[in-house]
Scaffold this active site. Structure first.
Site, mmCIF file in Angstrom:
data_model
loop_
_atom_site.group_PDB
_atom_site.id
_atom_site.type_symbol
_atom_site.label_atom_id
_atom_site.label_comp_id
_atom_site.label_asym_id
_atom_site.label_seq_id
_atom_site.Cartn_x
_atom_site.Cartn_y
_atom_site.Cartn_z
ATOM 1 N N ASN A 82 0.979 -0.997 -0.286
ATOM 2 C CA ASN A 82 -0.380 -0.369 -0.026
ATOM 3 C C ASN A 82 0.778 1.527 0.057
ATOM 4 O OD1 ASN A 82 -1.612 2.174 0.486
ATOM 5 N ND2 ASN A 82 -3.213 1.299 1.681
ATOM 6 N N HIS A 152 -9.696 -5.029 -4.389
ATOM 7 C CA HIS A 152 -9.203 -4.906 -3.375
ATOM 8 C C HIS A 152 -8.683 -5.127 -1.651
ATOM 9 C CE1 HIS A 152 -9.407 -0.664 -2.793
ATOM 10 N NE2 HIS A 152 -8.646 -0.570 -1.732
ATOM 11 N N HIS A 154 -7.416 -5.618 2.024
ATOM 12 C CA HIS A 154 -6.045 -4.832 2.902
ATOM 13 C C HIS A 154 -5.406 -5.751 3.405
ATOM 14 C CE1 HIS A 154 -6.127 -0.823 1.688
ATOM 15 N NE2 HIS A 154 -7.732 -0.850 1.555
#
EC number: 2.7.7.53
Length: 191
Positions: A82, A152, A154
């Site tokens: 990230n 997406h 995490h």
């Protein structure tokens, strides 16, 4: 009762101080300035629209692993650091295909997201020894998705005490490692 000789004067009315000039004036506070966060806050890296051409998760795979911060490339999905991590080693699992919603992903993509998540957790444990993880998919802007147009997941490593005073009072996160070092360590440990 007599006042103590060194007692501070009690003011009836407190005046608010202006913040002007505080960045240049030394005082009792140690300030941690993080102007690089303004790029994220101002939305400089966010797509202007939801098209594939504007989507960073669609353009990252066209870059080298080092430039794109890619840790692993799978068949239908990839793992990337990230760019604005909550903690060191904060990874994202993204399908190559430009889909916004979990329900739009194919069975193969769902399976690969799960498999890559499991592997990423093992790799991060080996490299950084976190005490736990936060795993999650934010669906839509209102749910906190920074880039809602591209699915997406995490993977956020967590350590006891990693939520210290900085994020609470300074809206600042101290990250002890640079992305290039984290990416290399994770990529090198990937099976």
């Amino acid at each position: 009762m007599a006042d103590a000789p060194d007692a501070p004067e009690i003011r009836e009315e407190a005046a608010a101080e202006s913040p002007d000039g505080f960045a240049r004036v030394p005082d009792g506070f140690g300030r941690l300035w993080t102007p690089h966060r303004m790029v994220y806050i101002d939305g400089a890296d966010k797509p202007k629209d939801s098209s594939r051409a504007e989507c960073p998760f669609c353009t990252i795979p066209d870059k080298s692993d080092e430039e794109g911060l890619i840790v692993h490339r799978g068949r239908g999905c990839y793992v990337v650091l990230n760019l604005y991590p909550y903690n060191p080693g904060h990874l994202l699992v993204c399908p190559y295909r430009h889909v916004a919603d979990y329900t739009e992903a194919t069975d193969d993509e769902i399976f690969e997201i799960g498999t890559l998540t499991r592997t990423a957790m093992s790799v991060v444990r080996k490299v950084s020894a976190p005490h736990g993880f936060n795993l999650g998919i934010n669906q839509g802007d209102v749910a906190g998705a920074g880039i809602a147009a591209h699915l997406h997941e995490h993977i956020v490593p967590r350590w006891a005490g990693d939520m210290n005073f900085l994020p609470v009072v300074a809206q600042t996160k101290a990250l002890p490692q640079v992305h290039a070092d984290v990416r290399k360590a994770l990529a090198d440990a990937w099976p």
